[in-house]
Scaffold this motif. Structure first.
Motif, PDB file in Angstrom:
ATOM      1  N   ASN A 195      -4.396   8.787  18.049  1.00 46.08           N
ATOM      2  CA  ASN A 195      -4.517   8.042  16.944  1.00 46.08           C
ATOM      3  C   ASN A 195      -3.784   6.743  16.953  1.00 46.08           C
ATOM      4  OD1 ASN A 195      -5.009   7.448  14.129  1.00 46.08           O
ATOM      5  ND2 ASN A 195      -4.019   9.512  13.419  1.00 46.08           N
ATOM      6  N   ARG A 251     -12.217   3.354   6.652  1.00 52.78           N
ATOM      7  CA  ARG A 251     -11.458   4.024   5.802  1.00 52.78           C
ATOM      8  C   ARG A 251     -11.505   3.356   4.229  1.00 52.78           C
ATOM      9  NH1 ARG A 251      -5.030   4.663   6.771  1.00 52.78           N
ATOM     10  NH2 ARG A 251      -4.909   2.591   6.189  1.00 52.78           N
ATOM     11  N   THR A 286       0.699  -1.303  -0.137  1.00 51.00           N
ATOM     12  CA  THR A 286      -0.068  -0.139  -0.064  1.00 51.00           C
ATOM     13  C   THR A 286       0.876   1.269  -0.036  1.00 51.00           C
ATOM     14  OG1 THR A 286       0.046  -0.250   2.434  1.00 51.00           O
ATOM     15  CG2 THR A 286      -1.898  -1.101   1.254  1.00 51.00           C
ATOM     16  N   HIS A 334       0.828  -5.140  12.346  1.00 46.75           N
ATOM     17  CA  HIS A 334       1.299  -5.847  11.375  1.00 46.75           C
ATOM     18  C   HIS A 334       1.780  -7.312  11.436  1.00 46.75           C
ATOM     19  CE1 HIS A 334       1.122  -1.860   9.693  1.00 46.75           C
ATOM     20  NE2 HIS A 334       0.969  -2.256   8.714  1.00 46.75           N
ATOM     21  N   SER A 364       1.574   4.945   8.350  1.00 43.46           N
ATOM     22  CA  SER A 364       2.102   5.200   7.246  1.00 43.46           C
ATOM     23  C   SER A 364       3.343   6.130   7.351  1.00 43.46           C
ATOM     24  CB  SER A 364       1.142   6.197   6.304  1.00 43.46           C
ATOM     25  OG  SER A 364       0.817   7.093   6.937  1.00 43.46           O
ATOM     26  N   SER A 420      -4.355   0.795   3.090  1.00 43.26           N
ATOM     27  CA  SER A 420      -5.378  -0.278   3.356  1.00 43.26           C
ATOM     28  C   SER A 420      -6.768   0.234   3.597  1.00 43.26           C
ATOM     29  CB  SER A 420      -4.891  -1.254   4.428  1.00 43.26           C
ATOM     30  OG  SER A 420      -5.127  -0.686   5.531  1.00 43.26           O
ATOM     31  N   ARG A 422       2.783  12.484  15.505  1.00 47.82           N
ATOM     32  CA  ARG A 422       1.258  12.068  15.372  1.00 47.82           C
ATOM     33  C   ARG A 422       0.722  12.318  16.830  1.00 47.82           C
ATOM     34  NH1 ARG A 422      -0.431   6.771  12.585  1.00 47.82           N
ATOM     35  NH2 ARG A 422      -2.757   7.188  12.513  1.00 47.82           N
TER      36      ARG A 422
HETATM   37  O1  TXA Z   1      -1.943   0.757   4.132  1.00 47.42           O
HETATM   38  C1  TXA Z   1      -1.802   0.951   5.413  1.00 47.42           C
HETATM   39  O2  TXA Z   1      -2.817   0.562   6.054  1.00 47.42           O
HETATM   40  C2  TXA Z   1      -0.508   1.590   5.965  1.00 47.42           C
HETATM   41  C3  TXA Z   1       0.618   0.502   5.891  1.00 47.42           C
HETATM   42  C4  TXA Z   1       1.956   1.012   6.421  1.00 47.42           C
HETATM   43  O3  TXA Z   1       0.191  -0.780   6.582  1.00 47.42           O
HETATM   44  N1  TXA Z   1      -0.642   2.118   7.389  1.00 47.42           N
HETATM   45  C5  TXA Z   1      -1.343   3.191   7.606  1.00 47.42           C
HETATM   46  O4  TXA Z   1      -1.521   3.590   8.915  1.00 47.42           O
HETATM   47  O5  TXA Z   1      -2.234   3.716   6.762  1.00 47.42           O
HETATM   48  P1  TXA Z   1      -1.927   4.993   9.589  1.00 47.42           P
HETATM   49  O6  TXA Z   1      -1.593   4.976  10.853  1.00 47.42           O
HETATM   50  O7  TXA Z   1      -1.393   6.085   8.738  1.00 47.42           O
HETATM   51  O8  TXA Z   1      -3.418   4.833   9.209  1.00 47.42           O
HETATM   52  C6  TXA Z   1      -4.111   3.913  10.127  1.00 47.42           C
HETATM   53  C7  TXA Z   1      -5.704   4.512  10.413  1.00 47.42           C
HETATM   54  C8  TXA Z   1      -5.508   5.642  11.187  1.00 47.42           C
HETATM   55  O9  TXA Z   1      -6.585   6.598  10.725  1.00 47.42           O
HETATM   56  C9  TXA Z   1      -6.157   5.033  12.516  1.00 47.42           C
HETATM   57  O10 TXA Z   1      -7.157   5.991  13.316  1.00 47.42           O
HETATM   58  C10 TXA Z   1      -7.147   3.674  12.324  1.00 47.42           C
HETATM   59  O11 TXA Z   1      -6.122   3.147  11.237  1.00 47.42           O
HETATM   60  N2  TXA Z   1      -7.027   2.889  13.427  1.00 47.42           N
HETATM   61  C11 TXA Z   1      -6.092   2.026  13.933  1.00 47.42           C
HETATM   62  N3  TXA Z   1      -6.459   1.117  14.837  1.00 47.42           N
HETATM   63  C12 TXA Z   1      -7.805   1.837  14.806  1.00 47.42           C
HETATM   64  C13 TXA Z   1      -8.853   1.144  15.957  1.00 47.42           C
HETATM   65  N4  TXA Z   1      -8.500   0.458  16.913  1.00 47.42           N
HETATM   66  N5  TXA Z   1      -9.978   1.759  15.792  1.00 47.42           N
HETATM   67  C14 TXA Z   1     -10.257   2.640  14.656  1.00 47.42           C
HETATM   68  N6  TXA Z   1      -9.231   3.022  13.782  1.00 47.42           N
HETATM   69  C15 TXA Z   1      -8.012   2.559  13.999  1.00 47.42           C
END
Ligand code: TXA
Ligand code: MG
Length: 317
Positions: free
Chosen positions: A55, A188, A28, A60, A136, A174, A51
């Motif tokens: 959040n 998302r 991704t 992984h 990310s 993702s 960050r």
């Molecule tokens: O493709 C991806 O998902 C990438 C690659 C590196 O794996 N990761 C990614 O992570 O986009 P990040 O942190 O940029 O975005 C993750 C999103 C955040 O908006 C966060 O709020 C949401 O996932 N998230 C994570 N854990 C959550 C939870 N327990 N409940 C609701 N939302 C969650």
């Protein structure tokens, strides 16, 4: 400056075992990874990215058996999605077990889990006896990184290593799916289309903008933003005319024939998957050209076009 970009997987594993942060390639976008069981490592991720702690991070894994230590239960619909889309660009939000720290989940009772498909990161994970938390690899609110160069330009000497994995194949983060009263709910839009999710599990719920805030406070509206002013247009040629006095960059789906501006075409073959793959790198390039404005074409609301429009709207906000 010595390059931090490396192909040495063993070296990156060693860094991770020592609570260091390593940028990892996924299909991704690139991620900023650390050991989920070490608070020191997780704190470094939040710091490096700038960050806010509210959040949460995605965990992984490389093997389904790793979920036993992470989640309490897996709903039927989640199993179907895992079977169809893992490894791949899908994150599932599931009820977490005690062992997952509140730092990772931002105090939520749920944890986001994803099994990436990228060959290099699978090899990296297979040699570690802990999963990796990784957001990310971009500073908070900036455009995500789809190449090791993007990561280097953001973090340079601040990060001990960037594991080289080439340009990301999917190019969008993702798709995130949670389960509210058992109903699959898209938190998302991302690398797997909503149509494909529906095909797997039947009806899904889509969160409205208002509903998103409490569930995933991290999905702030302003996100993925270039420094250059960005506009979305359904009639690009007209919008160019209206701004003829400015230095214009155009982010175009497949048309090339715009005059007096810098044009980045995302897919000459009109493929939405290919357009998604090139979206962030085109935005990075246009953002470095000292333009007055970037005019992005609105994409067709189908397949990954829906996810592309979502990213563009956040980038404008
Ligand atoms: O493709 C991806 O998902 C990438 C690659 C590196 O794996 N990761 C990614 O992570 O986009 P990040 O942190 O940029 O975005 C993750 C999103 C955040 O908006 C966060 O709020 C949401 O996932 N998230 C994570 N854990 C959550 C939870 N327990 N409940 C609701 N939302 C969650
Ligand atoms: Mg992100």
């Amino acid at each position: 400056m010595k390059s931090v970009i490396t192909e040495d997987i063993a070296y990156c594993q060693e860094l991770l075992r020592n609570n260091e942060i390593v940028a990892i390639p996924t299909e991704t976008v690139y991620g900023l990874a650390g050991n989920i069981y070490e608070e020191e490592a997780i704190k470094k991720i939040f710091e490096m990215k700038g960050r806010p702690l509210f959040n949460p991070l995605i965990v992984h894994i490389h093997d389904i058996s790793q979920m036993d230590a992470l989640v309490k239960e897996v709903p039927e619909a989640a199993r179907a999605l895992m079977k169809t889309f893992w490894p791949g660009p899908l994150t599932l939000i599931l009820p977490k077990k005690e062992g997952v720290s509140d730092l990772i989940t931002a105090g939520k009772p749920t944890v986001g889990i994803r099994m990436p498909k990228h060959r290099v990161t699978r090899a990296l994970l297979q040699g570690l006896d802990f999963p990796l938390a990784a957001p990310s690899a971009n500073p908070f609110t900036k455009i995500s990184s789809t190449s090791s160069q993007h990561v280097a330009s953001y973090f340079g000497s601040k990060i001990p290593a960037i594991l080289e994995g080439g340009p990301c194949e999917v190019g969008l983060e993702s798709t995130i799916v949670g389960f509210e009263a058992g109903v699959p709910t898209v938190y998302r839009k991302g690398g797997i289309s909503i149509a494909a999710i529906k095909e797997c599990v039947g009806q899904v719920k889509l969160l409205t903008k208002e509903e998103k805030a409490p569930v995933a406070p991290g999905m702030l509206l302003k996100h993925y933003a270039p420094s250059t002013k960005l506009m979305i247009s359904e009639t690009v040629a007209e919008t160019i005319e209206e701004h003829a006095h400015l230095k214009i960059g155009v982010l175009s789906f497949f048309k090339t024939n715009y005059e007096n501006c810098t044009v980045k075409v995302l897919s000459e073959q009109k493929s939405l998957d290919e357009a998604a793959q090139h979206l962030f790198s085109a935005l990075h390039e246009l953002d470095q050209m000292h333009l007055d404005v970037i005019i992005a074409e609105r994409f067709p609301e189908e397949g990954l076009g829906i996810s592309i429009n979502d990213r563009l709207e956040r980038a404008v906000h």
